[in-house]
Motif scaffolding. Structure first.
Motif, PDB file in Angstrom:
ATOM      1  N   ALA A   1       1.124  -1.131   0.145  1.00 39.64           N
ATOM      2  CA  ALA A   1       0.634  -0.597   0.440  1.00 39.64           C
ATOM      3  C   ALA A   1       1.136   1.486   0.115  1.00 39.64           C
ATOM      4  O   ALA A   1       0.681   2.256  -0.809  1.00 39.64           O
ATOM      5  CB  ALA A   1      -0.444   0.043   1.455  1.00 39.64           C
ATOM      6  N   VAL A   2       1.945   1.222   0.565  1.00 41.33           N
ATOM      7  CA  VAL A   2       2.450   2.191   0.616  1.00 41.33           C
ATOM      8  C   VAL A   2       3.802   2.467  -0.567  1.00 41.33           C
ATOM      9  O   VAL A   2       3.557   3.918  -0.887  1.00 41.33           O
ATOM     10  CB  VAL A   2       3.814   2.207   1.571  1.00 41.33           C
ATOM     11  CG1 VAL A   2       5.342   3.182   1.662  1.00 41.33           C
ATOM     12  CG2 VAL A   2       3.438   2.164   3.137  1.00 41.33           C
ATOM     13  N   ALA A   3       3.768   1.818  -1.127  1.00 40.13           N
ATOM     14  CA  ALA A   3       4.243   1.957  -2.433  1.00 40.13           C
ATOM     15  C   ALA A   3       3.700   1.746  -3.038  1.00 40.13           C
ATOM     16  O   ALA A   3       4.039   3.704  -4.414  1.00 40.13           O
ATOM     17  CB  ALA A   3       4.961  -0.218  -2.937  1.00 40.13           C
TER      18      ALA A   3
ATOM     19  N   GLU B   1      -4.115   8.278   2.818  1.00 42.79           N
ATOM     20  CA  GLU B   1      -4.283   6.563   2.699  1.00 42.79           C
ATOM     21  C   GLU B   1      -2.699   6.836   2.860  1.00 42.79           C
ATOM     22  O   GLU B   1      -2.402   4.658   3.676  1.00 42.79           O
ATOM     23  CB  GLU B   1      -5.295   5.975   1.642  1.00 42.79           C
ATOM     24  CG  GLU B   1      -6.924   5.973   1.404  1.00 42.79           C
ATOM     25  CD  GLU B   1      -7.307   4.874   0.196  1.00 42.79           C
ATOM     26  OE1 GLU B   1      -6.159   4.733  -0.452  1.00 42.79           O
ATOM     27  OE2 GLU B   1      -7.888   5.848   0.359  1.00 42.79           O
ATOM     28  N   HIS B   2      -1.557   6.834   2.644  1.00 38.10           N
ATOM     29  CA  HIS B   2      -0.427   6.650   2.474  1.00 38.10           C
ATOM     30  C   HIS B   2       0.309   6.691   4.500  1.00 38.10           C
ATOM     31  O   HIS B   2       0.797   6.158   4.933  1.00 38.10           O
ATOM     32  CB  HIS B   2       0.542   7.713   2.341  1.00 38.10           C
ATOM     33  CG  HIS B   2       1.777   7.894   1.818  1.00 38.10           C
ATOM     34  ND1 HIS B   2       2.306   6.793   0.950  1.00 38.10           N
ATOM     35  CD2 HIS B   2       2.225   7.913   2.274  1.00 38.10           C
ATOM     36  CE1 HIS B   2       3.706   6.068   1.072  1.00 38.10           C
ATOM     37  NE2 HIS B   2       3.638   7.225   2.354  1.00 38.10           N
ATOM     38  N   ALA B   3      -0.633   7.763   4.685  1.00 40.53           N
ATOM     39  CA  ALA B   3      -0.224   7.925   5.608  1.00 40.53           C
ATOM     40  C   ALA B   3      -0.763   6.990   6.867  1.00 40.53           C
ATOM     41  O   ALA B   3      -0.109   6.180   7.900  1.00 40.53           O
ATOM     42  CB  ALA B   3      -0.694   9.884   6.403  1.00 40.53           C
ATOM     43  N   ALA B   4      -2.224   6.327   6.317  1.00 42.71           N
ATOM     44  CA  ALA B   4      -2.650   5.486   7.583  1.00 42.71           C
ATOM     45  C   ALA B   4      -1.656   4.051   7.567  1.00 42.71           C
ATOM     46  O   ALA B   4      -1.620   3.048   8.437  1.00 42.71           O
ATOM     47  CB  ALA B   4      -3.999   5.377   7.322  1.00 42.71           C
ATOM     48  N   ALA B   5      -1.167   3.646   6.230  1.00 41.72           N
ATOM     49  CA  ALA B   5      -1.041   2.606   5.567  1.00 41.72           C
ATOM     50  C   ALA B   5       0.796   2.969   6.814  1.00 41.72           C
ATOM     51  O   ALA B   5       1.546   2.337   7.334  1.00 41.72           O
ATOM     52  CB  ALA B   5      -0.431   2.423   4.767  1.00 41.72           C
TER      53      ALA B   5
END
Length: 114
Positions: A14-16, A29-33
């Motif tokens: 997800a981060v990638a 969403e990036h921050a949550a992951a």
């Protein structure tokens, strides 16, 4: 720990796949992951890795209150009370009535005076 081990590859994927500079939804969403990856590392006591993910999370989404609160906790563990207080204050600026963070901020300020 087994579920954390299972979640880690999905979180890394997800981060990638999410742009930390993209749309607000993508940044959130990036921050949550990243925050969830930090939790995996904290379970393993991998503080440097956790800190890296938390810093990336609040960089992607400065309104990630939980990320700031977790960074405050991490800074407290490292006896870096001024940075802890700074992150607790940022979390409270986003979520003003967060009793636990108010308490943590008071502890950071008191510890910083020693």
């Amino acid at each position: 720990v087994g579920s954390a081990r299972q979640a880690e590859p999905l979180l890394r994927e997800a981060v990638a796949g999410l742009d930390p500079d993209g749309t607000i939804d993508e940044r959130q969403e990036h921050a949550a992951a990243r925050i969830n990856l930090a939790l995996v590392h904290l379970q393993r006591r991998e503080l440097n890795e956790a800190e890296g993910h938390l810093r990336a999370a609040v960089s992607a989404d400065p309104k990630a209150a939980y990320g700031h609160a977790m960074l405050g906790d991490l800074m407290m563990q490292r006896s870096n009370y001024s940075q802890a207080a700074e992150h607790f204050q940022r979390a409270l600026a986003i979520v003003p009535d967060w009793a636990q963070v108010e308490s943590d901020l008071a502890k950071a300020k008191a510890a910083g005076k020693d």
